[in-house]
Write a protein that holds these residues in place. Sequence first.
Motif, PDB file in Angstrom:
ATOM      1  N   LYS A 160      -9.426   2.009  -2.567  1.00 57.66           N
ATOM      2  CA  LYS A 160      -9.239   2.912  -3.693  1.00 57.66           C
ATOM      3  C   LYS A 160      -9.048   4.336  -3.170  1.00 57.66           C
ATOM      4  O   LYS A 160      -9.944   5.165  -3.244  1.00 57.66           O
ATOM      5  N   PRO A 161      -7.924   4.597  -2.555  1.00 62.62           N
ATOM      6  CA  PRO A 161      -7.722   5.920  -1.975  1.00 62.62           C
ATOM      7  C   PRO A 161      -7.549   6.984  -3.040  1.00 62.62           C
ATOM      8  O   PRO A 161      -7.212   6.705  -4.183  1.00 62.62           O
ATOM      9  N   ASP A 162      -7.779   8.215  -2.634  1.00 66.46           N
ATOM     10  CA  ASP A 162      -7.595   9.345  -3.534  1.00 66.46           C
ATOM     11  C   ASP A 162      -6.102   9.577  -3.726  1.00 66.46           C
ATOM     12  O   ASP A 162      -5.342   9.640  -2.763  1.00 66.46           O
ATOM     13  N   VAL A 163      -5.666   9.689  -4.992  1.00 64.75           N
ATOM     14  CA  VAL A 163      -4.232   9.821  -5.280  1.00 64.75           C
ATOM     15  C   VAL A 163      -3.900  11.209  -5.808  1.00 64.75           C
ATOM     16  O   VAL A 163      -2.924  11.383  -6.518  1.00 64.75           O
ATOM     17  N   ASP A 164      -4.713  12.182  -5.464  1.00 66.01           N
ATOM     18  CA  ASP A 164      -4.444  13.528  -5.946  1.00 66.01           C
ATOM     19  C   ASP A 164      -3.301  14.186  -5.191  1.00 66.01           C
ATOM     20  O   ASP A 164      -2.675  15.115  -5.674  1.00 66.01           O
ATOM     21  N   ASP A 165      -3.021  13.736  -3.979  1.00 67.67           N
ATOM     22  CA  ASP A 165      -1.937  14.325  -3.201  1.00 67.67           C
ATOM     23  C   ASP A 165      -0.920  13.244  -2.851  1.00 67.67           C
ATOM     24  O   ASP A 165      -1.100  12.062  -3.140  1.00 67.67           O
ATOM     25  N   SER A 166       0.167  13.658  -2.195  1.00 72.20           N
ATOM     26  CA  SER A 166       1.239  12.711  -1.879  1.00 72.20           C
ATOM     27  C   SER A 166       0.784  11.659  -0.875  1.00 72.20           C
ATOM     28  O   SER A 166       1.183  10.490  -0.950  1.00 72.20           O
ATOM     29  N   GLU A 167      -0.060  12.043   0.072  1.00 66.14           N
ATOM     30  CA  GLU A 167      -0.537  11.074   1.060  1.00 66.14           C
ATOM     31  C   GLU A 167      -1.422  10.015   0.399  1.00 66.14           C
ATOM     32  O   GLU A 167      -1.296   8.816   0.680  1.00 66.14           O
ATOM     33  N   GLY A 168      -2.299  10.449  -0.490  1.00 62.67           N
ATOM     34  CA  GLY A 168      -3.132   9.491  -1.208  1.00 62.67           C
ATOM     35  C   GLY A 168      -2.312   8.585  -2.096  1.00 62.67           C
ATOM     36  O   GLY A 168      -2.610   7.391  -2.249  1.00 62.67           O
ATOM     37  N   LEU A 169      -1.255   9.130  -2.703  1.00 60.52           N
ATOM     38  CA  LEU A 169      -0.374   8.320  -3.545  1.00 60.52           C
ATOM     39  C   LEU A 169       0.317   7.243  -2.723  1.00 60.52           C
ATOM     40  O   LEU A 169       0.414   6.081  -3.142  1.00 60.52           O
ATOM     41  N   LEU A 170       0.783   7.605  -1.528  1.00 61.46           N
ATOM     42  CA  LEU A 170       1.433   6.629  -0.657  1.00 61.46           C
ATOM     43  C   LEU A 170       0.453   5.541  -0.222  1.00 61.46           C
ATOM     44  O   LEU A 170       0.800   4.348  -0.194  1.00 61.46           O
ATOM     45  N   LEU A 171      -0.774   5.934   0.098  1.00 59.69           N
ATOM     46  CA  LEU A 171      -1.775   4.946   0.506  1.00 59.69           C
ATOM     47  C   LEU A 171      -2.080   3.974  -0.636  1.00 59.69           C
ATOM     48  O   LEU A 171      -2.257   2.776  -0.420  1.00 59.69           O
ATOM     49  N   LYS A 172      -2.142   4.490  -1.843  1.00 60.86           N
ATOM     50  CA  LYS A 172      -2.409   3.633  -2.988  1.00 60.86           C
ATOM     51  C   LYS A 172      -1.261   2.655  -3.205  1.00 60.86           C
ATOM     52  O   LYS A 172      -1.478   1.459  -3.449  1.00 60.86           O
ATOM     53  N   LEU A 173      -0.027   3.144  -3.122  1.00 60.33           N
ATOM     54  CA  LEU A 173       1.126   2.258  -3.275  1.00 60.33           C
ATOM     55  C   LEU A 173       1.149   1.196  -2.183  1.00 60.33           C
ATOM     56  O   LEU A 173       1.438   0.018  -2.440  1.00 60.33           O
ATOM     57  N   LYS A 174       0.850   1.594  -0.965  1.00 61.60           N
ATOM     58  CA  LYS A 174       0.827   0.637   0.143  1.00 61.60           C
ATOM     59  C   LYS A 174      -0.249  -0.417  -0.046  1.00 61.60           C
ATOM     60  O   LYS A 174      -0.063  -1.586   0.313  1.00 61.60           O
ATOM     61  N   SER A 175      -1.393  -0.002  -0.591  1.00 61.56           N
ATOM     62  CA  SER A 175      -2.467  -0.965  -0.793  1.00 61.56           C
ATOM     63  C   SER A 175      -2.040  -2.074  -1.749  1.00 61.56           C
ATOM     64  O   SER A 175      -2.368  -3.240  -1.550  1.00 61.56           O
ATOM     65  N   PHE A 176      -1.286  -1.726  -2.797  1.00 60.02           N
ATOM     66  CA  PHE A 176      -0.761  -2.748  -3.705  1.00 60.02           C
ATOM     67  C   PHE A 176       0.222  -3.659  -2.980  1.00 60.02           C
ATOM     68  O   PHE A 176       0.203  -4.886  -3.166  1.00 60.02           O
ATOM     69  N   CYS A 177       1.098  -3.058  -2.159  1.00 58.29           N
ATOM     70  CA  CYS A 177       2.138  -3.841  -1.488  1.00 58.29           C
ATOM     71  C   CYS A 177       1.547  -4.763  -0.426  1.00 58.29           C
ATOM     72  O   CYS A 177       1.987  -5.906  -0.269  1.00 58.29           O
ATOM     73  N   VAL A 178       0.569  -4.270   0.321  1.00 56.69           N
ATOM     74  CA  VAL A 178      -0.048  -5.090   1.363  1.00 56.69           C
ATOM     75  C   VAL A 178      -0.757  -6.289   0.747  1.00 56.69           C
ATOM     76  O   VAL A 178      -0.686  -7.415   1.260  1.00 56.69           O
ATOM     77  N   ARG A 179      -1.436  -6.081  -0.363  1.00 55.50           N
ATOM     78  CA  ARG A 179      -2.151  -7.163  -1.036  1.00 55.50           C
ATOM     79  C   ARG A 179      -1.239  -7.984  -1.937  1.00 55.50           C
ATOM     80  O   ARG A 179      -1.696  -8.926  -2.582  1.00 55.50           O
ATOM     81  N   MET A 180       0.055  -7.616  -2.001  1.00 59.17           N
ATOM     82  CA  MET A 180       1.033  -8.304  -2.854  1.00 59.17           C
ATOM     83  C   MET A 180       0.568  -8.337  -4.304  1.00 59.17           C
ATOM     84  O   MET A 180       0.781  -9.310  -5.037  1.00 59.17           O
ATOM     85  N   ASP A 181      -0.069  -7.255  -4.737  1.00 59.27           N
ATOM     86  CA  ASP A 181      -0.505  -7.122  -6.128  1.00 59.27           C
ATOM     87  C   ASP A 181       0.646  -6.493  -6.917  1.00 59.27           C
ATOM     88  O   ASP A 181       0.677  -5.294  -7.173  1.00 59.27           O
ATOM     89  N   SER A 182       1.594  -7.342  -7.297  1.00 62.85           N
ATOM     90  CA  SER A 182       2.812  -6.839  -7.925  1.00 62.85           C
ATOM     91  C   SER A 182       2.543  -6.267  -9.308  1.00 62.85           C
ATOM     92  O   SER A 182       3.081  -5.212  -9.674  1.00 62.85           O
ATOM     93  N   LEU A 183       1.735  -6.936 -10.111  1.00 64.30           N
ATOM     94  CA  LEU A 183       1.455  -6.437 -11.453  1.00 64.30           C
ATOM     95  C   LEU A 183       0.677  -5.127 -11.408  1.00 64.30           C
ATOM     96  O   LEU A 183       0.930  -4.214 -12.203  1.00 64.30           O
ATOM     97  N   GLY A 184      -0.281  -5.032 -10.485  1.00 66.85           N
ATOM     98  CA  GLY A 184      -0.996  -3.768 -10.330  1.00 66.85           C
ATOM     99  C   GLY A 184      -0.075  -2.652  -9.876  1.00 66.85           C
ATOM    100  O   GLY A 184      -0.191  -1.508 -10.324  1.00 66.85           O
ATOM    101  N   PHE A 185       0.862  -2.988  -9.003  1.00 61.39           N
ATOM    102  CA  PHE A 185       1.843  -2.006  -8.535  1.00 61.39           C
ATOM    103  C   PHE A 185       2.707  -1.502  -9.689  1.00 61.39           C
ATOM    104  O   PHE A 185       2.902  -0.297  -9.862  1.00 61.39           O
TER     105      PHE A 185
END
Length: 526
Positions: free
Chosen positions: A113-138
Motif C-alpha cells: 500500500k504505497p503512498d500515492v501522493d507523488d508520482s513515484e508513489g503512484l507508479l509503485l501503486k500501479l506496479k503493485s496491481f500489475c505484479v499481482r495481476m489484479d486487473s479489476l483493482g487496477f
Amino acid sequence: MGSISIPDPGESTQPSFDEFQRQTSLMTSCTLLWKELSDHFTSLEQTLLKKSDEIKDKIKTLDTETKASLASLEERESTMENSVAIALQKVEAAVKAAAAVAGAGSSDEKEDKPDVDDSEGLLLKLKSFCVRMDSLGFGGFVSSRKKEMESMRDQIPVALAACADPARFVLEAISEVFPVDKRKVCMNDLSWACVLILESLVPVMVDPIVGKSRVLVTPSVKKTAKEIAEQWKESLEQRGGIETVKPPDVHTFFQHLLTFGIVNDDDLDLYRKLVVGSAWRKQMPKLALSLGLADQMPDMIEELISRGQQVDAVHFIHEVGLVDRFPPVGLLKSFLKDAKKVATSILEDPNNSSRAVHLAARKEQSALKAVIKCIEEYKLEGEFPPENLKKRLEHLEKVKMEKKRPAAAGPANKRTRASNVGPMPPAKAGRITNAYVSSFPAPPTFVRSPSHTQYPAGYSVPPPVYGHGNRSPPTNPYAAPYSPEAAAPPLSPPLSYPGTPPMSYPTAYGGYGNGMPAAYQQAYYR
C-alpha cells in the motif's frame, strides 16, 4: 505516214469550271480527313507511350516494394526467435516478481500500500496491481484518479511492462465498462479510463527488435479481442443504432481495434458512419486515418459540411491536407453565418420568448469561441483576422455579466425590518399560497397574549382581544406601533393581569383571536 487528227474547233477541250471546283473540294476534304486521322493516331501513340511509361514506373515501384517487403519478412522471420526469447524473459521476470509478492504476503505493508501522493508513489501503486495481476483493482484505481490522467499517461506503460501478460491484463481491467457497462449504478462515464489504458498498452506490445510494424499479441488474446469487438457491435444495435451511440464509447471501440490490430476491412462502412457521427471529438480525424478511411475522407468532409459541421470539417481537412480543395476560411465564415441565422430564429420564436435572448447569445458565443480557437490552432490569422470576432465575444460576455448582477438595494429588501425586533420570518413565507391576503381592517395595536402583557391603567381592551396565545414570537416593547413582531410600548402605571386569562379565545382562525386569517399566521411563523 500517219495522219494527225485535228480537233474540231466547235468542241471544248478544257474541263468545266464546275468539275474543277468539285475536284478541289474533294482534295480539301481528303486532306482534312488525312490530317484528322494523322492527329488521332499521333494522340493514340502518345497516350500509349505515356501509359507504358506509367506501367513501367509502377512495375519498378512494385519491384522495389516487393523487395522491401521480402526483406522485412525475412527480417521478421529471422528476429522472431529473438523477440520471443526477450518476451519470455520479461514474462519469467514478471512471474518471479509476482511470486515474490505473493510469498511476502502482507508483511511488507509499505510496498503493498504505497503512498500515492507523488508520482513515484503512484507508479509503485500501479506496479503493485500489475505484479499481482489484479486487473479489476487496477481498472478501479485508474478510474478513480481522473485528475492525475496526464501523469498516469507516462506511468501506466511502465507499470504494464511488469505484467506477465499485459494484453490479457488490459482486457480484464476494462471488462467492467467495455464492451458493455456492467456496473449496477453508472454514476459517471469511464470511457476516458478505457482509452487511456488501451493507449498505454501499445508501446508495451511493440516488438523490441522490429518495432511498431509488429505487435506481440498471442493468438488467444487476439481472438478474445475480436469477440469483444463483435459483442460491442451487437450491443450497438440493441442500444438504438449508430445515431444514439455516445462518442466516448465510439472512441473506446476504435482504440480497442487499433491496439490489438483487429481492424476489419468489411466494416469500413460502419467505421465511416461512426466517425461522422462523432466528428466533433478531437481524436476522430487521426483515428479515421488509422482505421484505413483515407480514401473516404473527401466524401466525409463534404458530408460534414452539408450537415452544418464546418468547424469539424476544418479539422479533418488539415489532418489529410486537403486545404486547397476545401478552403477553411470560407467554411468558418459560413459556420458563423449559419450560427447567426439560428440565433435570429431563436429570437423570433414565440415559444422561447422568456429565454430567447439568453439562448441566442449562448449560441453565438459558442460559435465564436469555436471559430477563434480554430483560427489560432491552424494559424489562419492572415486570411481571417480574429480581432472583430473577439470584440463581439467580449461584448456578448459583458452583456451576460451585466444581466447577472443583482438589482440595487431598495424597498424590495423587506426582511431587514425584523433585524432588531425578534426573529425574521422564513424566506418562503411570501410565496406560500394564500399568504396574508386579508380584507380585515388592520388592528390599532398589536397586543401580546394576556399571560405575558401588561396594560396601562385606564386602558380599555376592545373585544376581540388580538393575541397569539402561547405561539406568539418574542417581541421588542420599544418597536414602532403595529408591527407583526412588535407590541405597543408600555405606559405607566402598568396594569397586570392574573396568570389565567379571564377571556375565552375564538377558534374561527385556528385558535388565534387577532382578527387575521389563519393563512397569514401559518405562512408567517411556519
